[in-house]
Design an enzyme around this catalytic site. Structure first.
Site, PDB file in Angstrom:
ATOM      1  N   GLU A  52     -17.539   9.822   5.196  1.00 57.62           N
ATOM      2  CA  GLU A  52     -17.159   8.521   5.340  1.00 57.62           C
ATOM      3  C   GLU A  52     -16.169   8.206   4.613  1.00 57.62           C
ATOM      4  O   GLU A  52     -16.161   8.105   2.795  1.00 57.62           O
ATOM      5  CB  GLU A  52     -18.021   7.265   5.204  1.00 57.62           C
ATOM      6  CG  GLU A  52     -18.864   7.386   4.291  1.00 57.62           C
ATOM      7  CD  GLU A  52     -20.459   5.888   4.593  1.00 57.62           C
ATOM      8  OE1 GLU A  52     -19.941   5.219   4.771  1.00 57.62           O
ATOM      9  OE2 GLU A  52     -20.640   6.043   3.300  1.00 57.62           O
ATOM     10  N   ASP A  73       0.778  -1.274   0.132  1.00 57.15           N
ATOM     11  CA  ASP A  73       0.039  -0.027  -0.650  1.00 57.15           C
ATOM     12  C   ASP A  73       0.883   1.228   0.087  1.00 57.15           C
ATOM     13  O   ASP A  73       2.199   1.195  -0.005  1.00 57.15           O
ATOM     14  CB  ASP A  73      -0.960  -0.012   1.119  1.00 57.15           C
ATOM     15  CG  ASP A  73      -2.446   0.648   1.151  1.00 57.15           C
ATOM     16  OD1 ASP A  73      -2.118   1.644   0.140  1.00 57.15           O
ATOM     17  OD2 ASP A  73      -3.027   0.397   1.413  1.00 57.15           O
TER      18      ASP A  73
END
Length: 752
Positions: free
Chosen positions: A488, A276
């Site tokens: 979110e 990542d």
């Protein structure tokens, strides 16, 4: 050699950027190098190219923004691309519903179609970029999707990117998506799919760079790993992305346990692993497991991470000089990366690569947008329909459309999105579908209060007066509330969140809750349309709204799809891929990675809306459940048949769900587990037999040690449109059917 290349690449001239290096190589060799021979085996080509590269050149290729190697004709390549629900961040593209919405279809077939369209558009964009000499970020063919982490807690902002809380459903949808992306050509990959984030990664976002997820061996094998295993073993994913966090003390992007022992040795993974972004720098900056960049680079590479999204692998030369990593390990990593590039056809004539012929006009074509609309229709979940208020009559005299999400194109698109040629809001969809004389509209309020919290001020309520006036003039009110990617999402994206992308509460934002209560208090029929990615506390709405439609983030054609549901041009067939609990008090702390009291498989309290739940405008009945054997020898599969009938008066789609329950388990296990899904389409009065195969591995349990074992004893199979608990069936108005069988013989260890 130059003449040979001229024959191989007739559609490219000598000044074209993409092949400039190949011409230089060809002209400097008497014979074509083996790695440029499209008829040679891929392994031979990779090995040949490796022998020609210096250590410095090799190291540079292990970073996501890999530079060109002109003397060898290796073009620059940026490995970073995204396609969670459409080609993202690269301009015009078809935008499908967010992943959690696609999961609500419970349809691997539909996910395969979506991924096939996405990969068409990806190829079209890539080759157009090459023709223009562009090789930068979001131009490549290596995509960091799908996100198959388990949505274990509704607070997680990135849960919207996943396929929900169930390992089986996540695995089936993940496999379909991977296959749709990568294609089925015997030699070439269409694009590379990258299931992420490996492993046990689902918040909190605020501490993801330093967090250590403590996970038992049982939970790891029972919940967090199965979807990854399916995508790797069955889906043949060509790459996997590691997670930011640590897992039981080990940084995931440098974990030999995850990347070597499990991924490669157990599952036979042959592809490459990518970190990542910035995850390897976290080793020394945040996890504090190393003391320098060279040590971090060595730990990751030795652990099995081939490609660094970031810059830490720039210190691999120092790591080699310090004896922390060997050139052979660098060669192994680079060989896997080069293998992917050769499989994508990047060193072959375009005429040899069938996917290179996909033309640019495929992007966001009408056909693709039609599929996006159909996926959105099938993703909508009808949560409540008191008095059969829905579907609405098209000839209503007046409709009031109210709410901050009613006419906001941004909320349709979620995160990791492309740019659709049009974004149809719910208001626009209702105007297009309804024949009502008047469609009144009022925003009512902003998505959140001006102070960014649940506290509501008079300023926040300024639009209530107009909303009430509009509501009073409607025969019915369509109230559009929910969330957006501003509330979110990923760390750093959801800038109005108090928790770096996660939610502190799962209630509607305070100002929206007040608007809901105000409108419901008027006595008008209210249809609540929700657009959100994570579950919400809907206790008030469940008691006071007449109908509730969960539309998720429905994509570019979403408003049209919602209107089709509201007015009955489509029958809602979506099912919840995640449990809607009543409140956060029903759940453990967010950072607790134990599965105890999480998801439908372990939840000890009664949810508001259970996993797998969803109403329809018609009725389905189940009958004639048959098993081909009531005593199954350990190691054999069991065939299950059931008849599903549409006993209503209109066409409908049913999600037939098979749940398995081990009645004699020697260790604590889930109450029951989804182990089969089929989506069927039935005309009014039509019945169909549906067949499932339950395999020995599905009957097996995971012991505390993490071992997979099939134990003899009694099992129960339940097939229906919901979970086997009576409340689910009662809420949905249809009962399933159950049958018990026995597994005979001795305990049978199975390969996980």
């Amino acid at each position: 050699s130059a003449h040979f290349l001229n024959d191989l690449y007739p559609c490219y001239d000598r000044v074209n950027f993409s092949w400039r290096g190949l011409w230089a190589v060809a002209e400097s060799h008497a014979a074509l190098p083996l790695y440029l021979d499209p008829d040679a085996r891929c392994e031979e080509r990779v090995a040949d190219l490796l022998t020609r590269m210096t250590l410095e050149e090799k190291v540079a290729q292990l970073q996501h923004d890999a530079p060109a190697v002109p003397r060898l004709g290796i073009p620059a390549y940026n490995w970073w691309n995204e396609c969670l629900h459409g080609v993202a961040r690269a301009g015009l593209a078809t935008v499908f519903p967010q992943a959690i919405g696609m999961a609500a279809t419970f349809s691997p077939d539909l996910l395969f179609q979506v991924a096939n369209v996405i990969s068409d558009e990806a190829r079209a964009k890539h080759h157009e970029a090459l023709r223009r000499g562009e090789t930068g970020i979001y131009k490549g063919l290596t995509f960091w999707s799908p996100n198959i982490n388990i949505f274990r807690d509704p607070r997680w902002g990135r849960g919207q990117e996943t396929y929900g809380e169930d390992p089986y459903l996540s695995g089936r949808l993940g496999v379909a998506f991977v296959r749709g992306l990568q294609g089925d050509h015997p030699r070439y990959l269409k694009v590379v799919a990258t299931p992420k984030h490996f492993a046990a990664h689902s918040g909190p976002e605020s501490s993801r760079h330093s967090f250590d997820a403590q996970v038992s061996r049982k939970d790891l094998r029972e919940t967090y790993l199965p979807a990854f295993r399916e995508c790797v073993v069955e889906g043949q994913a060509a790459s996997v992305m590691g997670a930011y966090n640590r897992l039981n003390g080990d940084p995931c992007c440098g974990s030999r346990t995850l990347l070597q022992d499990i991924l490669r040795d157990e599952w036979g993974f042959k592809g490459y692993v990518v970190s990542d972004c910035g995850a390897i720098a976290d080793f020394h900056d945040h996890h504090k497991v190393t003391e320098s960049k060279a040590e971090s680079a060595a730990l990751a590479l030795n652990g099995g991470c081939d490609l660094n999204c970031g810059e830490t692998y720039g210190w691999l030369l120092d790591a080699v000089a310090q004896g922390l990593v060997g050139e052979r390990t660098i060669d192994e990593a680079l060989s896997r990366l080069l293998h992917a590039r050769f499989q994508l056809g990047m060193f072959d004539p375009p005429s040899r690569v069938p996917y290179a012929a996909i033309f640019f006009e495929q992007n966001a074509s009408e056909e693709h947008r039609d599929l996006a609309a159909e996926v959105a229709r099938q993703s909508c979940v009808l949560l409540k329909n008191a008095g059969s208020l829905l579907p609405l009559a098209k000839g209503l005299a007046s409709i009031a459309v109210i709410g901050p999400n009613a006419d906001d194109p941004e909320v349709l698109l979620a995160n990791y999105n492309g740019v659709p040629p049009r974004a149809v809001t719910v208001r626009e969809g209702i105007r297009a579908v309804s024949r009502a004389a008047n469609v009144h509209y009022a925003k009512g309020c902003e998505l959140i209060g001006h102070n960014g919290s649940n506290e509501v001020t008079d300023e926040d309520r300024a639009g209530f007066t107009e909303a009430v006036a509009v509501a009073q003039r409607g025969d019915v009110v369509v109230l559009c509330l929910g969330l957006s990617a501003r509330i979110e999402g990923e760390e750093g994206d959801a800038f109005n969140s108090d928790a770096a992308g996660d939610r502190v509460q799962i209630t509607l934002p305070g100002v929206q809750q007040e608007l809901l209560e105000t409108i419901c208090g008027l006595g008008k029929p209210v249809v609540l349309v929700l657009q959100n990615g994570g579950p919400l506390d809907l206790r008030y709405a469940d008691e006071h709204a007449d109908a509730i439609v969960e539309a998720w983030y429905p994509g570019g054609e979403g408003g049209q799809a919602v209107a089709d549901i509201l007015f009955g041009d489509a029958n809602p067939g979506g099912r919840l891929p995640v449990t809607f609990v009543r409140s956060l008090t029903d759940l453990p702390p967010f950072a607790d990675y134990s599965m105890r009291n999480r998801t439908y498989r372990y939840l000890q309290t009664e949810p508001l809306y259970p996993f797998g739940y969803g109403l329809s405008y018609t009725r389905f009945v189940y009958a004639d459940l048959e098993l081909d054997s009531m005593a199954v020898p350990a190691g054999d599969s069991v065939r299950v048949r059931v008849t599903v009938a549409n006993v209503g008066d209109r066409f409908g789609r049913e999600v037939v769900q098979l749940y398995l329950q081990d009645l004699d388990a020697s260790v604590e296990i889930p109450r029951w587990q989804l182990q089969g899904v089929q989506r069927v389409e039935l005309e009014a009065g039509e019945a169909r037999e549906v067949t499932f195969i339950v395999t020995p591995r599905q009957m097996a349990l995971i012991e505390l040690s993490g071992e997979c074992v099939l134990e003899p004893g009694s099992f129960r199979i339940h097939v229906g449109g919901s979970q086997p608990d009576g409340r689910s069936a009662a809420l949905m108005g249809r009962e399933g059917v159950s049958a018990d069988f026995i597994v005979t013989g001795d305990r049978l260890p199975l390969t996980y």
